[in-house]
Enzyme design. Structure first.
Site, PDB file in Angstrom:
ATOM      1  N   TYR A 125       0.554  -1.222   0.101  1.00  0.00           N
ATOM      2  CA  TYR A 125      -0.264  -0.048  -0.117  1.00  0.00           C
ATOM      3  C   TYR A 125       0.781   1.181   0.032  1.00  0.00           C
ATOM      4  O   TYR A 125       2.208   1.189   0.131  1.00  0.00           O
ATOM      5  CB  TYR A 125      -1.129   0.071   1.065  1.00  0.00           C
ATOM      6  CG  TYR A 125      -0.723  -0.037   2.505  1.00  0.00           C
ATOM      7  CD1 TYR A 125       0.684   0.084   3.116  1.00  0.00           C
ATOM      8  CD2 TYR A 125      -1.601  -0.332   3.388  1.00  0.00           C
ATOM      9  CE1 TYR A 125       0.854  -0.109   4.318  1.00  0.00           C
ATOM     10  CE2 TYR A 125      -1.369  -0.577   4.886  1.00  0.00           C
ATOM     11  CZ  TYR A 125      -0.189  -0.123   5.388  1.00  0.00           C
ATOM     12  OH  TYR A 125       0.016  -0.327   6.604  1.00  0.00           O
ATOM     13  N   GLU A 126       0.111   2.503  -0.262  1.00  0.00           N
ATOM     14  CA  GLU A 126       0.835   3.792  -0.396  1.00  0.00           C
ATOM     15  C   GLU A 126       1.773   3.557  -1.572  1.00  0.00           C
ATOM     16  O   GLU A 126       2.986   4.482  -1.530  1.00  0.00           O
ATOM     17  CB  GLU A 126       1.396   4.270   0.651  1.00  0.00           C
ATOM     18  CG  GLU A 126       0.638   4.095   2.032  1.00  0.00           C
ATOM     19  CD  GLU A 126      -0.584   4.720   2.031  1.00  0.00           C
ATOM     20  OE1 GLU A 126      -1.153   5.386   0.941  1.00  0.00           O
ATOM     21  OE2 GLU A 126      -1.563   4.426   3.073  1.00  0.00           O
ATOM     22  N   GLY A 127       1.453   2.948  -2.583  1.00  0.00           N
ATOM     23  CA  GLY A 127       2.504   2.757  -3.874  1.00  0.00           C
ATOM     24  C   GLY A 127       3.167   1.329  -3.800  1.00  0.00           C
ATOM     25  O   GLY A 127       4.072   1.250  -2.817  1.00  0.00           O
TER      26      GLY A 127
END
Length: 591
Positions: free
Chosen positions: A434-436
């Site tokens: 997550y978050e890229g």
């Protein structure tokens, strides 16, 4: 049952011996005296170890429950959240204007690592609120700031970020959520978002969702995305809560880990929202939150590695198995403890050298953020931009690997849920996604950050390493640390040169090597940190300051990193220089 002890001594050492905050002119650093930081860290450590960590297994085992549209968090979470909130820990490094304590981001990051290591799923409720509030602080109108920030700073209202939809994750240009303008200046938000951490719960009076959506008639793709503030309950002019907005949680995702955090499917059915920032500039506003979140996620990788290591170390000291190959070391027992065996020591030192190097790297990055934000230092701002994907990607990849190594120390018992070790591995896994996702972080590093501003930021990093080596010296006591760093830095420069020479004519050559480059860069960053720690500990020993055993241990761990882990840069360079052909040789239908 597992344990967690906050690494306060190591953080104090980094703040005062390595990062030298006393001589940093950044506004707010003058108050970071040893007694003050010690008091803050000790109190935060007590909360982490005594309040949050006992709930870690509870959250994992119970998870969250959706009942009549409301999500109930695990037993004890609400009371602990009240305790954290009442202690003022939710806005440690946020501006006083809206109720924060205005301490440096550096100190907030140190506390954040403790809380995350103690209970990652719990800490996400607070961490996401911090990020959402930061986005409103930077991009919101005065009215929006006055309306939302005081309550969000205190976590009376929590916050979320809503990006992902069932059909689009990384490629947000495919987004279908719509925001239709209304006569009163608001927008009607419709669509479905998935994987929304802390999307619904009953630990706060209100939840402020930051939602990406497209205004009809806007530009196609990512250029048409805008960001909106969508509260769970509408807020009246006097600040009191009004009716329920058109947003609800329709499902809690069943996940591999972080069970104590409510990861939700959120349905927006004409929900009332207000534009945050400019129309069609939603990604710019969201990235204020995303970049902060990426640093925070890197911190999670470190934090899970730390708590896993602590428990693996305890087990290695207590578990009796076999005899030392050099002779019996525990004659009164049926066997020697695991820690006498070289491979167990190798395993533990892999963990220890990564964790302590990563902590130094993370806190140095936080110091750069303070210099950029508080000190308006453009060079520091550029360094933060360059290093953010490395902090996020390298620390979470390696952090996850270290939780697996900690699990390995336990042997078969590490695979049994009763010991608690699998939770650390399962909780750490999401940070790579997550978050890229980390592959995207690597592409960002090679595709954007290397060439940013004509490549001056990466050149500044090379100059920083070169300057440290020159100042520390390549002979005498520091030679065993600076020489390996010098070699690794040359590998990083060679990789950068390969991309410059081949990237334009064959983009696949750059992209095929991007992941290795991110790891190569991460190893050099940790090598630099270990060089700085070695220098600080040699100085302390020469001056007779501090705990001699602590500093000798630092030096031994630095030697391990320089000789056993830093040489990985040569492997990564060889992979990069092999180019795209080995990666792209197969047609898609031949896999």
């Amino acid at each position: 049952m597992t344990r967690y002890t906050a690494p306060t001594q190591d953080i104090q050492y980094l703040l005062h011996d390595v990062l030298d905050v006393a001589n940093d002119p950044t506004p707010g650093y003058a108050e970071l005296e040893p007694d003050f930081t010690s008091a803050v860290l000790e109190e935060a450590g007590k909360i982490a170890g005594e309040v949050l960590h006992p709930l870690n297994a509870v959250g994992d085992q119970e998870g969250c429950v959706l009942e009549n549209g409301v999500v109930r968090p695990p037993k004890g979470f609400k009371e602990a959240f009240d305790q954290v909130r009442e202690g003022g820990w939710t806005a440690l490094d946020l501006p006083e204007q809206y109720g924060g304590q205005n301490m440096p981001y550096l100190l907030g990051t140190a506390v954040g690592e403790m809380f995350s290591g103690a209970n990652q799923a719990f800490t996400m409720y607070q961490g996401l609120t911090h990020g959402a509030a930061s986005a409103i602080l930077v991009h919101g109108t005065d009215q929006q700031k006055d309306t939302y920030l005081p309550k969000m700073f205190s976590c009376d209202w929590t916050g979320t970020m809503n990006l992902t939809e069932p059909h689009c994750g990384t490629d947000l240009g495919l987004m279908r959520s719509k925001a239709v303008p209304q006569d009163d200046g608001s927008y009607a938000i419709s669509g479905q978002k998935i994987f929304i951490s802390a999307g619904e719960h009953d630990m706060a009076e209100n939840i402020i969702h930051l939602v990406l959506a497209k205004i009809p008639g806007g530009p196609e793709g990512i250029k048409g995305v805008s960001l909106f503030i969508v509260p769970k309950f509408l807020v009246k002019e006097d600040g009191s809560l009004g009716e329920r907005n058109g947003v609800k949680c329709s499902k809690i995702e069943e996940k591999m880990g972080i069970h104590g955090n409510s990861t939700c499917v959120m349905d927006y059915d004409g929900a009332k929202g207000w534009l945050l920032g400019e129309e069609h500039k939603g990604m710019r506003a969201m990235f204020t939150m995303m970049n902060e979140a990426r640093i925070g996620v890197g911190m999670q990788g470190l934090a899970q590695a730390e708590v896993a290591y602590q428990n693996a170390l305890d087990y290695a000291r207590d578990r009796l198995q076999g005899r030392s190959v050099t002779g019996v070391e525990n004659p009164d027992g049926p066997a020697d403890p695991l820690i006498v065996h070289p491979d167990i020591r190798r395993n533990l030192l892999d963990q220890k050298s990564f964790i302590e190097g990563a902590r130094a790297f993370l806190l140095w990055g936080a110091q750069m953020i303070d210099r950029a934000e508080r000190g308006k230092d453009e060079a520091a701002h550029g360094m933060v931009s360059l290093l953010t994907p490395v902090i996020k990607g390298f620390l979470t990849d390696e952090g996850y690997d270290m939780t697996v190594q900690a699990q390995q120390v336990y042997g078969g018992h590490g695979y049994i849920e009763e010991t608690g070790m699998s939770q650390f591995t399962r909780d750490a896994r999401i940070a790579m996604i997550y978050e890229g996702a980390n592959g995207v972080q690597a592409l960002d590093l090679v595709g954007r950050k290397l060439a940013q501003d004509g490549g001056k930021h990466v050149m500044a990093f090379f100059d920083l390493v070169k300057g440290f080596i020159k100042e520390a010296g390549t002979d005498g006591a520091m030679a065993e640390f600076t020489e390996p760093l010098k070699s690794a830095s040359k590998d990083l420069q060679s990789a950068g040169m390969f991309f410059m020479q081949n990237g334009m004519k064959n983009p696949n050559a750059a992209l095929a090597g991007s992941y290795d480059f991110m790891h190569l860069f991460g190893h050099v960053c940790l090598g630099l940190m270990w060089g700085r720690m070695a220098e600080a500990s040699l100085k302390a020993l020469a001056e007779g300051r501090g705990d001699a055993n602590f500093h000798e241990t630092k030096l031994a761990t630095a030697r391990f990193y320089m000789t056993r882990r830093l040489p990985a840069t040569k492997l990564h360079l060889a992979r990069i220089e092999s180019g795209a052909d080995p990666v792209m040789a197969l047609d898609a239908d031949r896999f």
